[in-house]
Design a protein around this motif. Sequence first.
Motif, PDB file in Angstrom:
ATOM      1  N   SER A 258      -5.334  26.828 -25.433  1.00  0.00           N
ATOM      2  CA  SER A 258      -4.044  26.145 -25.428  1.00  0.00           C
ATOM      3  C   SER A 258      -2.976  26.986 -24.746  1.00  0.00           C
TER       4      SER A 258
ATOM      5  N   ARG B  62      -0.876  26.058 -21.206  1.00  0.00           N
ATOM      6  CA  ARG B  62       0.590  25.961 -21.201  1.00  0.00           C
ATOM      7  C   ARG B  62       1.259  27.111 -20.459  1.00  0.00           C
TER       8      ARG B  62
ATOM      9  N   LYS C 139      -6.860  28.417 -29.632  1.00  0.00           N
ATOM     10  CA  LYS C 139      -5.497  28.902 -29.430  1.00  0.00           C
ATOM     11  C   LYS C 139      -5.359  29.553 -28.059  1.00  0.00           C
TER      12      LYS C 139
END
Length: 232
Positions: free
Chosen positions: A9, A13, A6
């Motif tokens: 990620s 982003r 997580k």
Amino acid sequence: MQSTLKKISRSLRAPYNRGVALRRLREYHARPRSLEETVDWAMNFGGGGYFLIKTLQIPAEITALARAAAALKPRTILEIGTARGGTLLIWSSLAAQRVISCDLQDMSHQRELLEALPPPASSCKVTLLSGNSHAADFRRRVEAELRGEQVDLLFIDGDHTAAGVEQDYRDYHHLVRPGGIIAFHDIVEKQPLPTNQVYQFWQRVKQEAVTEEFVADSQQCGFGIGIIRVPE
């Protein structure tokens, strides 16, 4: 493993989410906003990852608290529990001088966004402090930031255990000026999580202080805001 993925990620982003959030902030700052508009933005600002801004509040309840805070013409506001920065957006629209927002989590990723929340014409500055609000050294950091000045509003929305919320109250209530407000979130009895125990503390503190409640529905699950007005 899931937590690590997580974080990876979110990091990948982050440039895109940062750009989206800063565009939203420019839109928010494009013109002066009413208190009601600011609350709506706090609940629907959007964004993603580290740059998500949102507050989990019932609009009528947080608007009632914001009106009570605005009536104080606040210079300085202190909140325990930044979370996604939604209430910070509201407080930064009200405080004339400063908002100090404290959270257990590291806020370095979103610092640029959160520090830019006050309206362009405002002199308000946002200070973000990461750490355990129950630790003595953290309390000293807050006191050092205030440099002897008292706050107009203390919003306690961090540790929701009965012991945790009581400690935040005992540790920080002396920082509120006479005539100021101490506010607590999630005071209703029915809660979605067993660790949400603010109700237990709230029932005790009501016996020793003059209090007021902003609760949309007495039968609701979660939410509810309670305030103590510090005697003049």
